[in-house]
Motif scaffolding. Structure first.
Motif, PDB file in Angstrom:
ATOM      1  N   VAL A   1       9.148  35.381  11.216  1.00  0.00           N
ATOM      2  CA  VAL A   1      10.516  35.861  11.032  1.00  0.00           C
ATOM      3  C   VAL A   1      10.631  37.314  11.487  1.00  0.00           C
ATOM      4  O   VAL A   1      11.582  37.685  12.189  1.00  0.00           O
TER       5      VAL A   1
ATOM      6  N   MET B   1      15.033  42.772   5.989  1.00  0.00           N
ATOM      7  CA  MET B   1      15.731  41.568   6.435  1.00  0.00           C
ATOM      8  C   MET B   1      14.811  40.351   6.337  1.00  0.00           C
ATOM      9  O   MET B   1      15.249  39.258   5.964  1.00  0.00           O
ATOM     10  N   THR B   2      13.540  40.541   6.650  1.00  0.00           N
ATOM     11  CA  THR B   2      12.559  39.474   6.496  1.00  0.00           C
ATOM     12  C   THR B   2      12.458  39.064   5.036  1.00  0.00           C
ATOM     13  O   THR B   2      12.405  37.870   4.725  1.00  0.00           O
ATOM     14  N   ASP B   3      12.464  40.041   4.135  1.00  0.00           N
ATOM     15  CA  ASP B   3      12.449  39.768   2.698  1.00  0.00           C
ATOM     16  C   ASP B   3      13.659  38.925   2.305  1.00  0.00           C
ATOM     17  O   ASP B   3      13.536  37.951   1.552  1.00  0.00           O
ATOM     18  N   ALA B   4      14.832  39.275   2.813  1.00  0.00           N
ATOM     19  CA  ALA B   4      16.046  38.538   2.479  1.00  0.00           C
ATOM     20  C   ALA B   4      16.011  37.110   3.017  1.00  0.00           C
ATOM     21  O   ALA B   4      16.453  36.169   2.342  1.00  0.00           O
ATOM     22  N   ILE B   5      15.464  36.917   4.206  1.00  0.00           N
ATOM     23  CA  ILE B   5      15.406  35.584   4.805  1.00  0.00           C
ATOM     24  C   ILE B   5      14.360  34.710   4.120  1.00  0.00           C
ATOM     25  O   ILE B   5      14.590  33.519   3.883  1.00  0.00           O
ATOM     26  N   MET B   6      13.217  35.284   3.778  1.00  0.00           N
ATOM     27  CA  MET B   6      12.109  34.498   3.226  1.00  0.00           C
ATOM     28  C   MET B   6      12.304  34.112   1.762  1.00  0.00           C
ATOM     29  O   MET B   6      11.642  33.205   1.267  1.00  0.00           O
ATOM     30  N   GLY B   7      13.153  34.804   1.052  1.00  0.00           N
ATOM     31  CA  GLY B   7      13.384  34.464  -0.350  1.00  0.00           C
ATOM     32  C   GLY B   7      12.270  34.954  -1.251  1.00  0.00           C
ATOM     33  O   GLY B   7      11.733  36.045  -1.068  1.00  0.00           O
TER      34      GLY B   7
ATOM     35  N   LEU C   1      13.002  38.785  14.417  1.00  0.00           N
ATOM     36  CA  LEU C   1      13.929  39.889  14.160  1.00  0.00           C
ATOM     37  C   LEU C   1      13.644  41.079  15.082  1.00  0.00           C
ATOM     38  O   LEU C   1      14.578  41.752  15.528  1.00  0.00           O
TER      39      LEU C   1
ATOM     40  N   THR D   1      14.050  45.937   9.303  1.00  0.00           N
ATOM     41  CA  THR D   1      13.671  44.586   9.721  1.00  0.00           C
ATOM     42  C   THR D   1      12.739  43.936   8.694  1.00  0.00           C
ATOM     43  O   THR D   1      12.818  42.727   8.474  1.00  0.00           O
TER      44      THR D   1
END
Length: 116
Positions: A38, A76-82, A42, A73
């Motif tokens: 991810v 953002m990876t944290d937000a996408i990965m849950g 990004l 970024t």
């Protein structure tokens, strides 16, 4: 091939940082590989746009603002990965971005591209 090696190196760094930093958590090696993928996507899609939008600040800071963009970024990876990939705060994201940049540079110069 370099891209795949970079994914594995970042995944290993995520696992190492999860063991070292209290506010950084990765649930498994698979989650670390997923987060690394991810982050790579990004960095390909979003990072150039962020760099263009913040170009004056980046120039004034002599490039140090790029660490902030790397931290964004990561967030953002944290937000996408849950819940499988967690960063507790933006300050920690900046530290991890700085450490990842330094370690990746060292690995690239010593292991991937040794002196010829």
């Amino acid at each position: 091939m370099k891209w795949l090696i970079g994914i594995v190196i970042n995944a290993l760094l995520f696992i190492a940082f999860a063991g070292y930093f209290e506010g950084f958590e990765v649930s498994s090696f698979g989650a670390a590989v997923g987060a690394s993928l991810v982050l790579s996507i990004l960095n390909i899609l979003v990072r150039p746009i962020l760099i263009l939008l913040t170009l004056p600040v980046t120039l004034i800071s002599l490039g140090l603002f790029l660490f902030v963009i790397n931290a964004i970024t990561l967030w953002m990876t944290d937000a996408i990965m849950g819940s499988t990939f967690e960063i507790s705060g933006f300050g920690l994201a900046i530290w991890i971005a700085i450490l990842m940049s330094i370690i990746n540079l060292i690995i690239q110069k010593t292991v991937l591209e040794p002196k010829k």
